[in-house]
Design an enzyme around this catalytic site. Structure first.
Site, short mmCIF file in Angstrom:
data_model
loop_
_atom_site.label_atom_id
_atom_site.label_comp_id
_atom_site.label_asym_id
_atom_site.label_seq_id
_atom_site.Cartn_x
_atom_site.Cartn_y
_atom_site.Cartn_z
N LYS A 167 0.81 -1.21 0.00
CA LYS A 167 0.00 0.00 0.00
C LYS A 167 0.84 1.27 0.00
O LYS A 167 0.39 2.32 -0.43
CB LYS A 167 -0.96 -0.03 1.18
CG LYS A 167 -2.01 -1.13 0.98
CD LYS A 167 -3.08 -1.12 2.02
CE LYS A 167 -4.21 -2.07 1.66
NZ LYS A 167 -3.93 -3.45 2.09
C1 LIG Z 1 -4.62 -4.53 1.54
C2 LIG Z 1 -3.88 -5.79 1.44
C3 LIG Z 1 -4.31 -6.81 0.58
C4 LIG Z 1 -5.59 -6.72 -0.22
O1 LIG Z 1 -5.55 -5.74 -1.22
P1 LIG Z 1 -6.92 -5.23 -1.88
O2 LIG Z 1 -6.51 -4.13 -2.80
O3 LIG Z 1 -7.77 -4.75 -0.75
O4 LIG Z 1 -7.53 -6.39 -2.57
C5 LIG Z 1 -3.52 -7.93 0.48
N1 LIG Z 1 -2.40 -8.09 1.21
C6 LIG Z 1 -1.97 -7.13 2.05
C7 LIG Z 1 -0.74 -7.36 2.84
C8 LIG Z 1 -2.69 -5.96 2.20
O5 LIG Z 1 -2.26 -4.99 3.03
#
Ligand SMILES: *Cc1c(COP(=O)(O)O)cnc(C)c1O
Length: 474
Positions: free
Chosen positions: A127
């Site tokens: 993210k």
């Molecule tokens: C947020 C997250 C996901 C999922 O991603 P999305 O875009 O919500 O599908 C998967 N793995 C980790 C470690 C995350 O932080």
């Protein structure tokens, strides 16, 4: 940047900077509106009016760029006059200078598969890649428009830390992060709660992630409140995050040098990351299949494999960032499945709201099958995968990435198979310890957070209490 002529050429050929809502496509929005609002007033999600495809030749022209220069090329056609190419260029370079890898991401061979490590940013999850950019987009916007803003965001653990790191200390803005009390890992919480800047507020909600997300949605819907505080959101529905994430699909494609079809297995919660892959395919990137990898909260697996999109109660698993039953970004796919029909999308979405489900018709399942596969991995399987990968390759996958790897095996597909590794294993030491008896260390520069004093407030799952808290703080 050496590729400046390309920008203007693509700008003309690939205009993607007029936006509409999935629930009303008669009204147009600019990128700036889309970025700041997050969600359309009609409750729909923003998408470009049209996503023109790159030609094979245009894609080839992008193939030798650094990650940063590629990001500029991919993102620029989406942002219209929000900023100039020079401003974007500066922001991209600054945003990615805080990463531990020169090219932001890293590719590691793991047997027949390739792991795409996306966790080399400041808070150890994929993210960061979008969020660092967003923090600087906000700064640009606030300066340009002489405004103040309050960002409010729900997190299942990783979004909050990434958003806080991107926004902490920035002028004329505060950030409020709602996380589910006692339902994020200790490292995840510490990465949020030990940040000292005065514009950062952590709230632990007595509920689960969906409760947090619902509180944020209700605050947005409460126009009096959201206008009063100049509320903005950075949850995974924010279009700016999606375009930033599509960059690594392109980048990875260019690193793979053989001609077999390319598949991506994506650990999925809110359907944001995998939707970015789908968007890349819509832009013309020759992706074969996107594998939607879920934990036991498998609503998307049930939707994609059996045509049944139906929420169940949220289970707590050892991959908490995917403990989600309402996959907000799925609405963007629903819009495509329904032939870009806003009325139909609206109908489907109110059906989901009323009956809790969407039974996907046969003809639409055919469309899903063209682009997607899916698999669900349970808790014990996660531990087994981590153990197996460690024994065979001496690499420690975090539980989310292990789900991506396990899903790839389950769907059993030929080709260049890429697994997105979405978090650093040190964020989830309990699960890793249980699997292989090792607690992975934080990178040296982050070790200090474990000893820092924490700062967060606990609030019950109650809209007016949460709103009151926010009003008092600003
Ligand atoms: C947020 C997250 C996901 C999922 O991603 P999305 O875009 O919500 O599908 C998967 N793995 C980790 C470690 C995350 O932080």
């Amino acid at each position: 940047p050496r590729s400046t002529p390309l920008y203007s050429r693509q700008r003309q050929m690939c205009i993607r900077d007029r936006y509409i809502s999935t629930r009303d496509n008669s009204k147009e929005y600019s990128f700036e509106q889309v970025f700041i609002k997050g969600l359309a007033d009609d409750g729909g999600l923003f998408i470009p009016k049209e996503v023109k495809k790159y030609s094979a030749e245009q894609i080839k022209a992008l193939s030798n760029l650094s990650y940063q220069n590629l990001a500029k090329e991919i993102i620029y056609p989406f942002i219209g006059d929000f900023m100039t190419i020079n401003e974007l260029s500066d922001i991209v370079d600054r945003s990615y200078s805080v990463f531990r890898k020169d090219n932001v991401v890293d590719l590691i061979k793991l047997g027949d598969a390739t792991i795409l490590e996306l966790f080399h940013g400041p808070t150890l999850a994929f993210k960061d890649i979008a969020m660092q950019l967003l923090g600087n987009f906000y700064e640009h916007y606030l300066k340009k428009n002489n405004k103040n803003i309050n960002v409010i965001v729900a997190t299942s653990g990783d979004t909050g830390a990434a958003a806080i790191d991107a926004i902490k200390g920035k002028k004329n803005m505060n950030i409020f992060v709602l996380h589910p009390h006692n339902k994020v890992s200790l490292v995840q919480r510490k990465l949020m709660s030990t940040v000292k800047e005065k514009n950062v507020f952590n709230i632990a909600i007595e509920g689960n992630f969906d409760d947090c997300q619902n509180l944020v949605k209700s605050m947005f819907a409460d126009k009096e409140f959201s206008n009063l505080i100049n509320m903005s959101g950075v949850n995974s529905i924010n279009w700016a995050r999606i375009i930033a994430q599509s960059v690594y699909y392109f980048y990875t494609y260019f690193q793979i040098k053989d001609d077999r079809p390319i598949n991506f297995s994506v650990p999925t919660g809110n359907f944001g990351d995998v939707y970015a892959g789908y968007l890349s395919k819509k832009m013309g990137l020759p992706i074969n299949k996107l594998i939607v990898a879920t934990n036991q909260n498998d609503i998307l697996h049930r939707a994609i494999s059996r045509g049944k999109y139906e929420a169940e109660t949220v289970l707590e698993t050892n991959s908490p960032s995917m403990d989600i039953q309402i996959a907000s970004n799925f609405e963007r796919l629903i819009y495509d499945l329904n032939d870009f029909d806003d009325r139909e999308t609206q109908k489907v979405m109110s059906g989901i709201k009323e009956d809790g489900k969407y039974i996907i018709p046969e003809d639409k399942m055919k469309k899903i099958d063209r682009d997607f596969l899916s698999a669900s991995i349970n808790e014990n399987e996660v531990l087994d995968i981590i153990k197996e990968v460690y024994a065979m390759h001496n690499i420690v996958l975090d539980p989310h990435s292990a789900i991506g790897f396990g899903a790839l095996k389950k769907v059993n597909i030929e080709g260049n198979n890429i697994v997105l590794a979405t978090a650093h294993p040190c964020k989830f030491p309990e699960a890793i310890d249980k699997s292989i008896g090792i607690k992975p260390d934080l990178p040296d520069e982050l070790k200090y957070v474990m000893d820092e004093k924490e700062n967060y407030d606990i609030i019950s799952n109650n809209l007016s209490k949460t709103q009151q808290y926010i009003k008092e703080k600003i």
